[in-house]
Design a protein around this motif. Structure first.
Motif, short mmCIF file in Angstrom:
data_model
loop_
_atom_site.label_atom_id
_atom_site.label_comp_id
_atom_site.label_asym_id
_atom_site.label_seq_id
_atom_site.Cartn_x
_atom_site.Cartn_y
_atom_site.Cartn_z
N PHE A 77 1.17 -1.17 0.38
CA PHE A 77 0.10 -0.24 0.05
C PHE A 77 0.67 1.18 -0.13
O PHE A 77 0.60 2.35 -0.71
N VAL A 78 2.14 0.91 0.48
CA VAL A 78 3.00 1.95 0.76
C VAL A 78 4.60 2.38 -0.06
O VAL A 78 4.60 3.38 0.10
N THR A 79 3.98 1.46 -0.87
CA THR A 79 4.90 1.45 -2.41
C THR A 79 4.23 2.60 -3.41
O THR A 79 3.17 1.64 -3.80
N PRO A 80 5.24 3.49 -3.98
CA PRO A 80 4.76 4.37 -5.04
C PRO A 80 4.46 3.13 -6.03
O PRO A 80 5.30 2.29 -6.14
N SER A 81 3.71 3.19 -6.83
CA SER A 81 3.40 2.18 -8.39
C SER A 81 4.39 2.52 -9.08
O SER A 81 4.60 1.52 -10.21
N PHE A 82 4.46 3.90 -9.00
CA PHE A 82 6.00 3.14 -10.66
C PHE A 82 7.37 3.00 -9.75
O PHE A 82 7.69 2.66 -10.81
N ILE A 83 6.99 2.74 -8.54
CA ILE A 83 8.51 2.57 -8.05
C ILE A 83 8.23 0.23 -8.37
O ILE A 83 9.15 0.03 -8.80
N GLY A 84 6.53 0.38 -7.99
CA GLY A 84 6.71 -1.33 -7.74
C GLY A 84 6.85 -1.28 -9.61
O GLY A 84 7.42 -2.49 -10.39
N ALA A 85 6.71 -0.18 -10.14
CA ALA A 85 7.19 -0.91 -11.91
C ALA A 85 8.12 -0.77 -12.44
O ALA A 85 8.17 -1.59 -12.75
N THR A 86 9.24 -0.16 -11.89
CA THR A 86 10.32 0.12 -12.30
C THR A 86 11.60 -1.79 -11.94
O THR A 86 12.40 -2.02 -12.08
N PHE A 94 -0.25 8.34 -13.49
CA PHE A 94 0.42 8.94 -14.15
C PHE A 94 1.80 7.88 -14.88
O PHE A 94 2.45 8.00 -15.80
N GLY A 95 2.91 7.84 -13.68
CA GLY A 95 3.30 7.13 -13.54
C GLY A 95 3.90 5.24 -14.08
O GLY A 95 4.71 5.49 -15.04
N VAL A 96 3.15 4.31 -13.76
CA VAL A 96 2.79 3.47 -14.51
C VAL A 96 2.98 3.42 -15.89
O VAL A 96 3.45 2.89 -16.94
N PRO A 97 0.79 4.35 -16.23
CA PRO A 97 1.41 4.50 -18.10
C PRO A 97 2.87 4.89 -18.77
O PRO A 97 3.17 4.84 -19.62
N ALA A 98 3.26 6.03 -18.16
CA ALA A 98 5.17 6.54 -18.27
C ALA A 98 5.60 6.02 -18.26
O ALA A 98 6.67 6.17 -19.51
N PHE A 99 6.12 4.66 -17.45
CA PHE A 99 7.41 3.66 -17.00
C PHE A 99 6.44 2.26 -18.15
O PHE A 99 7.79 2.54 -19.03
N LEU A 100 5.50 2.54 -18.38
CA LEU A 100 5.86 0.91 -18.97
C LEU A 100 4.59 0.83 -20.62
O LEU A 100 5.21 0.72 -21.82
N GLU A 152 3.60 11.02 -3.85
CA GLU A 152 2.42 11.30 -5.29
C GLU A 152 3.73 12.21 -6.24
O GLU A 152 4.45 12.83 -6.13
N LEU A 153 3.73 11.55 -7.77
CA LEU A 153 4.01 12.25 -8.48
C LEU A 153 3.26 12.78 -9.63
O LEU A 153 4.30 13.87 -10.16
N SER A 154 1.84 12.05 -9.39
CA SER A 154 1.41 13.59 -11.12
C SER A 154 0.91 14.50 -10.74
O SER A 154 0.89 15.35 -11.80
N VAL A 155 1.29 15.14 -9.45
CA VAL A 155 0.48 16.27 -8.69
C VAL A 155 1.91 17.00 -9.05
O VAL A 155 1.33 18.22 -9.45
N THR A 165 12.51 23.13 -7.04
CA THR A 165 12.03 22.35 -6.25
C THR A 165 11.54 21.08 -6.52
O THR A 165 10.82 20.56 -6.27
N ASN A 166 12.80 20.25 -7.42
CA ASN A 166 12.41 18.52 -7.70
C ASN A 166 12.31 17.77 -6.19
O ASN A 166 13.13 18.44 -4.96
N VAL A 167 11.04 17.01 -6.44
CA VAL A 167 11.50 16.22 -5.40
C VAL A 167 11.68 14.82 -5.73
O VAL A 167 12.12 14.44 -7.44
N MET A 168 12.03 14.28 -4.25
CA MET A 168 12.26 12.28 -5.18
C MET A 168 11.73 11.90 -6.16
O MET A 168 11.97 11.35 -7.23
N THR A 169 10.68 11.98 -6.14
CA THR A 169 9.56 11.22 -7.22
C THR A 169 9.85 11.66 -8.08
O THR A 169 9.36 11.03 -9.21
N THR A 170 9.88 13.15 -8.84
CA THR A 170 9.64 13.38 -9.76
C THR A 170 11.49 13.28 -10.56
O THR A 170 11.54 13.25 -11.57
N LEU A 171 11.87 13.09 -9.53
CA LEU A 171 13.40 12.73 -9.60
C LEU A 171 14.29 11.69 -10.49
O LEU A 171 14.75 11.41 -11.49
N ILE A 172 13.30 11.04 -9.44
CA ILE A 172 12.96 9.58 -9.94
C ILE A 172 12.59 8.92 -11.27
O ILE A 172 12.80 8.48 -12.29
N TYR A 173 11.11 9.81 -11.83
CA TYR A 173 10.69 9.89 -12.93
C TYR A 173 11.71 10.51 -14.15
O TYR A 173 12.12 10.27 -15.37
#
Length: 577
Positions: free
Chosen positions: A105-114, A220-226, A499-502, A511-519
Motif C-alpha cells: 500500500f505504501v509502495t509507489p506504483s511507479f517504483i513497483g513498475a521499475t 501517471f507514473g505506471v503508464p509513463a514507465f510502461l 505523489e508524482l502526478s500532482v 523544487t524537484n522532489v524525490m518522485t519527479t527526480l526518479i521519473y
C-alpha cells in the motif's frame, strides 16, 4: 440580530479564503481555459470538438477506461477474498499477510513498475533470462512488462491494498450473530460468505471499486514507465504530451481533463444513488468478530494463495531494486567485484540535485500535511459544531478534490499560479499548496470522524465558564483530538511524499522532489541511480509508517492519562486559569 464574535469572523474568513485559493480557483481556471483556443486565445468549443473528432485523442480515452476497469476488477477480485481470509478465518500468519499487504500500500506504483522492468523487460528482464536458459536462446520472452497487460498487472497489484484495507476494516467491525445464525441453520462456509458476509460489506466493496477505478484512470507514473515506450497512450500521458509540445497546448490540456472529471464525478453520483436509500448496519451492541471460520484442509493452500500478492508486489520488485542499487554497473551482472554502495553515497552526498530533492520531499510533505490537517480539522469543526451559517458549504468544497485526479489538480495549479498577480511558479509554496489541496478530503473526513466521537458537553462547559471560541477549541477540542490528529497527519504525509502526478507539471530544478527526480532519471536510463533513490524513498516511507503507530498510541495514552487525572481531581476545573 445576534452579534457574531470577531474571532469566529476572522476564522471564517481565513477558511473561506484558503478554500477559494486551494480548490475553487484552480478548478475554475481549468474550466475557463478549456473553452479557449491555444493560438488565438479566443473563446471556443473547438477543444471539445477536437477531442471527439480525433482518433488520436479518442484512443487514450479508451485505453484509460480499459486500464481503469481492469485495475478495479483485479483490486476487488483479489482484495475482497484476501480481506475475508485475514479478518474472518483461521488463516496462518494473518498478521504477517496484513503487514505485507500494507507494505504494498505504501509502495509507489511507479517504483513497483521499475522493479518489474528489471524482472520482466522482454530482452533484459531477469525472469525472461531465466526462461531462455531453460527453454533455449531462441525462445521468445515469457513476459513483457512493456504492454497494456503489464500496466494492468502493475496497477492492479498496487491497488489491491485499497480494497483490502477498506473491506477488512468493515469485516473487523462487523458483528458475528448473522453468520452464527446461518451456520446454525446448516449453511456452509462459502454460502455464508456469499449470502451474509459479502452483502453486509457491500458499501466498502463498492467504495473500493470506485477508488480502484479512479486510481487506474488517473495514474501517471505506471503508464509513463510502461506504455509510453511502446507508444500506447492514455489520458494522463497525453496530458503530459500537450505540455511538452512547442508551443504547449495548455488550453487543450484543460479540455482534455474534463472526461476524467466527468467519469469520477459520475462514479461518486452512482455510489450515492446505489447506497443512498439502503441500510448496511454492521456494528451493533453485540460482540464483534471473535469466532474465526475454520478453513480445515484448505488452511495452508489458502495461505499460499494469500502470499502471492506480497510475492509479486513486495518481495520480487524490492529484491530487484535492492540488487541493482548495490551494483556499480547493472549490465556486468552480480559479482563481489561489482557490489558497491556507490550509488547510495552518490545519492546522499555526491549529487547536490538528489540531496536537494530528498530535503524538498521531506520539507514540502511536512508543510503540506500540516497545512492540510489544520485546514481540514478547522473545516470539520465548523461543520460538525455548526459554528456558522452555511458551514456545510465549506465541507462540500473541502470534499471536491476527491473527484479531481491529481494530474488535473496539477493542471489547475499551473493555470492559476503561473501568471500575475499570483505567479508562484518555481516556489515551494506552489507545491505545498497543490499537495495540501489534493489530500484535503482525507484530512477533512478524518477530522470529522474524530469530532463525531467527541461530545460537545465539555466545550459548552468551557464557554459557560467564560472561555471564548478560540480558547475552547485550543484547550478542549484539540487536546481531545490529540492522537487522532497525529494519525491523520501521517495519513496525509505518506501519500504526499510518494505523489508524482500532482508535482509533474509544477516542479523546477530548485523544487524537484524525490518522485519527479526518479521519473526524470529513469528517462536517462541510469537504472542503478534510479533504484538507489527508489530504495531510499521506500525506506523513508516505511520508517514513517513504522513510527506512526507508536507515536499515535503514545499520544493517546498521555491523553487518556490526563483524562483519568481529571476524574480524580474534579475540583481543578476544566480550564487553566
Amino acid at each position: 440580530m445576534a452579534r457574531v464574535p470577531l474571532a469566529r469572523t476572522v476564522v471564517f474568513g481565513a477558511v473561506a479564503l484558503l478554500l477559494f485559493l486551494l480548490v475553487v480557483l484552480p478548478f475554475g481556471w481549468v474550466l475557463k481555459n478549456s473553452f479557449h483556443d491555444d493560438i488565438t486565445g479566443a473563446w471556443t468549443l473547438g477543444n471539445y470538438a477536437r477531442i471527439f473528432q480525433s482518433a488520436d485523442l479518442l484512443e487514450p480515452l479508451f485505453n484509460s477506461l480499459l486500464l481503469a476497469v481492469a485495475t478495479a476488477v483485479i483490486a476487488v477480485g483479489i482484495g475482497v477474498p484476501l480481506a475475508w481470509l485475514v479478518s474472518r478465518t483461521d488463516l496462518p500468519f494473518r498478521r504477517t499477510i496484513r503487514v505485507l499487504t500494507l507494505t504494498a500500500f505504501v509502495t509507489p506504483s511507479f517504483i513497483g513498475a521499475t522493479g518489474w522492468i528489471l524482472l520482466a523487460a522482454p530482452n533484459s528482464g531477469w525472469l525472461n533470462a531465466l526462461w531462455r536458459s531453460l527453454a533455449g536462446a531462441e525462445a521468445g520472452p515469457l513476459l513483457n512488462i512493456y504492454s497494456m497487460t503489464g500496466a494492468i498487472f502493475i496497477c492492479g497489484i498496487y491497488t489491491v491494498p485499497y480494497s483490502f484495507t477498506m473491506v477488512s476494516s468493515a469485516l473487523d467491525e462487523m458483528a458475528v450473530e448473522l453468520e452464527d445464525a446461518a451456520a446454525t441453520l446448516g449453511s456452509g462456509t462459502l454460502r455464508t460468505m456469499l449470502s451474509i458476509t459479502i452483502p453486509l460489506v457491500t458499501p466498502a466493496v463498492i467504495a473500493s471499486f470506485i477508488l480502484s477505478f479512479i486510481q487506474g484512470l488517473t495514474l501517471f507514473g505506471v503508464p509513463a514507465f510502461l506504455l509510453t515506450p511502446t507508444g500506447i497512450p492514455v489520458v494522463t500521458t497525453k496530458l503530459a504530451e500537450f505540455y511538452q509540445l512547442f508551443p504547449p497546448e495548455i488550453y487543450m490540456a484543460a479540455a482534455y481533463c474534463m472526461p476524467l472529471l466527468l467519469v469520477t464525478a459520475m462514479l461518486f453520483w452512482m455510489r450515492r444513488r446505489i447506497l443512498g436509500r439502503k441500510q448496511f448496519v454492521t456494528i451493533s451492541g453485540k460482540s464483534r468478530a471473535g469466532r474465526r471460520i475454520a478453513l480445515g484442509a484448505a488452511r495452508w493452500p489458502a495461505f499460499g494463495a494469500a502470499l502471492l500478492l506480497p510475492l509479486v508486489s513486495v518481495f520480487l520488485p524490492y529484491a530487484a531494486l535492492l540488487l541493482v542499487s548495490l551494483t556499480r554497473a547493472w549490465g556486468q551482472g552480480l559479482s563481489w567485484e561489482n557490489l558497491s554502495l556507490h550509488w547510495y553515497w552518490w545519492a546522499l552526498f555526491g549529487n547536490s540535485e538528489t540531496h536537494t530533492a530528498i530535503v524538498n520531499s521531506l520539507l514540502f510533505s511536512t508543510l503540506a500535511a500540516t497545512l492540510c490537517v489544520m485546514l481540514g480539522t478547522v473545516v470539520a469543526y465548523l461543520v460538525e459544531r455548526r459554528m456558522v451559517f452555511g458551514a456545510s458549504l465549506f465541507g462540500a468544497v473541502a470534499t471536491v478534490p476527491i473527484i479531481i485526479p491529481g494530474i488535473v489538480m496539477s493542471v489547475g495549479f499551473f493555470a492559476a499560479y503561473t501568471r500575475a498577480p499570483l505567479n508562484l511558479y518555481g516556489t515551494p509554496l506552489l507545491l505545498v499548496a497543490a499537495f495540501a489541496a489534493t489530500f484535503l478530503p482525507i484530512a477533512y473526513a478524518h477530522g470529522g470522524s474524530i469530532l463525531k466521537g467527541i461530545g460537545p458537553e465539555l466545550e459548552r462547559a468551557a464557554r459557560s465558564l467564560g472561555a471564548g471560541e478560540g480558547r475552547t477549541f485550543l484547550s478542549i477540542t484539540i487536546p481531545l483530538m490529540g492522537g487522532g490528529l497525529l494519525s491523520g497527519w501521517f495519513l496525509v504525509f505518506i501519500p504526499i511524499i510518494r505523489e508524482l502526478s500532482v508535482a509533474v507539471f509544477l516542479i523546477t530544478p530548485k523544487t524537484n522532489v524525490m518522485t519527479t527526480l526518479i521519473y526524470n532519471a529513469k528517462d536517462g536510463g541510469n537504472y542503478e541511480a534510479v533504484c538507489a533513490m527508489s530504495v531510499l524513498l521506500l525506506l523513508i516511507t516505511l520508517a514513517l509508517v513504522a513510527a506512526a503507530g507508536p507515536l499515535t498510541r503514545l499520544t493517546t495514552v498521555r491523553r487518556t492519562s490526563r483524562k483519568s487525572g481529571r476524574k480524580t481531581a474534579p475540583a481543578e476545573g476544566v480550564l487553566p486559569t
